[in-house]
Design an enzyme around this catalytic site. Sequence first.
Site, PDB file in Angstrom:
ATOM      1  N   SER A  21     -62.489  11.033  -8.129  1.00  0.00           N
ATOM      2  CA  SER A  21     -63.470  11.951  -8.728  1.00  0.00           C
ATOM      3  C   SER A  21     -62.845  12.752  -9.871  1.00  0.00           C
ATOM      4  CB  SER A  21     -64.006  12.901  -7.672  1.00  0.00           C
ATOM      5  OG  SER A  21     -62.946  13.424  -6.918  1.00  0.00           O
ATOM      6  N   HIS A  72     -67.682   6.317  -9.011  1.00  0.00           N
ATOM      7  CA  HIS A  72     -67.552   7.646  -8.401  1.00  0.00           C
ATOM      8  C   HIS A  72     -68.815   7.983  -7.622  1.00  0.00           C
ATOM      9  CE1 HIS A  72     -67.355  12.277  -8.915  1.00  0.00           C
ATOM     10  NE2 HIS A  72     -66.875  11.899  -7.743  1.00  0.00           N
ATOM     11  N   GLU A  91     -71.501   7.662 -10.612  1.00  0.00           N
ATOM     12  CA  GLU A  91     -70.934   7.681 -11.968  1.00  0.00           C
ATOM     13  C   GLU A  91     -70.138   6.390 -12.143  1.00  0.00           C
ATOM     14  OE1 GLU A  91     -70.018  12.148 -13.697  1.00  0.00           O
ATOM     15  OE2 GLU A  91     -68.745  11.406 -12.059  1.00  0.00           O
ATOM     16  N   ASN A 109     -68.244  16.555 -12.629  1.00  0.00           N
ATOM     17  CA  ASN A 109     -67.243  17.527 -12.168  1.00  0.00           C
ATOM     18  C   ASN A 109     -66.659  18.327 -13.321  1.00  0.00           C
ATOM     19  OD1 ASN A 109     -67.670  16.983  -9.532  1.00  0.00           O
ATOM     20  ND2 ASN A 109     -65.955  15.564  -9.303  1.00  0.00           N
TER      21      ASN A 109
END
Length: 698
Positions: free
Chosen positions: A406, A427, A439, A477
């Site tokens: 991540s 991800h 992702e 993120n």
Amino acid sequence: MTDAIGYERIGDVAVLKAQNPPVNALGFDIREGLLAGIERAEQEGAKAVLIYGEGRTYFAGADITEFGKPLRGIFLPDLCNRIEASPLIVVSALHGTALGGGLEVALSSHYRIAVPSARMGLPEVHLGILPGAGGTQRLPRVAGTEKALEMITSGRQVGAKEALEAGIIDKISEGEPREIGLAYAQELLDHDAPRRAVGELPAPEAINFDAVYEATLKKGRGQLSPATCVRAVQAAAESSSLEEGLKRERELFMELMNSDQRQGMIHAFFSERAVSKLPELKGVAPRELASIGVIGGGTMGAGIATAALLSGLPVVMLEMTEEAAEAAKGRIAGNLQGALKRGKISEAQFTQLTEEALTLATDYAALSDVDLVIEAVFEEMSVKKVVFGKLDAVCKKGAILASNTSYLDVNEIAACTSRPEDVIGLHFFSPAHVMKLLEIVVADKTALDVVATGFELGKRLKKISVRAGVCDGFIGNRILATYRKAADHMILDGASPYQIDKALTDFGFAMGPFAVADLAGLDIGWAMRKRKRAEGMDPRERDSSYVDKMCEAGNFGQKTGKGYYIYEAGKRGGTPNPEVSDLIAAERAEKGITPRAFTDEEIVTRYMAAMVNEAAKVVGEGIARRPLDVDMTLLFGYGFPRYRGGPLKWADIEGLDKVLATIKAGAEEDDYFWQPAPLLEELVAEGRSFDDLNKENS
Ligand code: T1G
């Protein structure tokens, strides 16, 4: 007649066939075609009219692409009234998904027949509007107030059997819509069945609409359309005539049509369909995808394996020891138990998935024949490199090697193999068998057909797949880290975590940032801060340490029963942890900060400005291809309220100049954190919007 509606005469029945693929949306041509068809049937002495759809479905609703544009031709509500008023018997034969305006056309018909697999509903709330062609007035007349309210406020589709039981349709018959429709129309003529207008049925029963309205508003967490639907159905029960009820429905429909929420939800509708369509993948065939391997059977690995098993893919789960492999199987079985309980799978399927489709292994050789491997081991680069080195050695030629990292650099992971073109980041978000977002992280050397296979996997797992470039935190993120920092800065300056959480749940987020931190585990952020400090932080960057003190005391949030909130077993949510306020006050004193008051509005404005600014950098750098990619990432992975469309759609509606002004005001206090994104400045200077970019890059 327009080509959109075909016309033929079979005995006494005039047959109107909708031919507007892919979903027979009720656009201008279809509406004009239906009107002309009804008029022609009446002029040519037909005794009945059959309406059905060619292709995969009956009308799936109004043409959403016409929204916001000047309306042409007959209005759908007027067309429905015209169909209902016809002196001939009008029959609709339903198949596929009769939705929104489609079901409204069917309800304005005098009789409805459906194939067993047909589904129907009024999903307009999902577009931020309400059924605006009589659905709120006619559905309760056939199905009753309660049933109609439940269907309209939820937007839920019902199957043919449930629709028959509810009185929405009159008959179910096997066969092609044209054939069953013709047979039914003839049967009605043979029995001199009367013309039967739903609109002429008695008004539906009244209930305590105010109570339902309040409950629906509360449940909507700020979304307006479901609660507004209650007022429209109320008009059906309380108006003295259908006309009066339709008039009220139209007023409420236009209120919602002119709302920001309608813009946000229509944007979400089309963006979730556009996000997996990349120009560079046109004509690129994905590789074979018949089996996958997962390395690491912890929460993430087990979730990924569960999602794959539920999509029909056999899975090889690799763990270091037999015990660890059995533990992984236990987690997967637990996830599948949930699907069993919800009726998504049967007992037999549960057994087949856990005993046949899932294979446990402790030897990498077991992965030698799978088409794709997803690594979900400890988030440490050295560990990742060992795993990918071994995969490079055992996996077959053409196998895809994917990492569920991540944060870490997928280029660096790829570089430790002899086949970087076969390496990609996939991800997932926890829990991976529930969260819709995926992702797809494309490294510098990732081959196009590997990217295409990533999207193919996403489609099979029913995910919303978003292409992301390689950077720290990819799209989601990275942006999270920034708006989370903005929240931390506001705490140091005087706001409380609980005020911030409240302001953002009022804004529509499922949870505030501090409740989310407690859910994810405060130790994750702690590890990241320690990593960052070890790598060396810019001295201008504001840092806060009160959370570290909570972690040093072993308070990691929900998993330890205490974090920002205190959690009691068996109780939903937590109560504010007073120790946190003390730690914050101590840090302010230590840093000589005099706290000041923040309004909820200022909290939301700054939080969103930080989010939009970082998102604009992510788009500007090409990490995200289009603004809509960011919007879908935040919607499906970070609890962003769908009715706002996503942060960049919100910014367009809010006004980019206003958002930029907030960022520049922030820079007067902290010009390190608040550095305006060049793309945002460019769009403001040129008077353009993020939506313009979406259009230019689709
Ligand atoms: N208008 C225009 N385009 C539509 C459309 C619509 N109503 N529905 C689907 N499309 C496009 C979609 O964008 C995609 O295009 C393609 O069709 C296939 O769709 C007065 C005002 C029908 C269940 O809310 O829920 O009626 O991406 O990929 O997964 O009360 O589409 O290929 O270019 O989704 O098989 C109410 C919306 C409208 C239904 C099919 N109706 N559609 O799902 O295919 S408001 C809806 C769906 C209304 C009245 C009001 C789904 C589907 P492209 P798809 P699918």
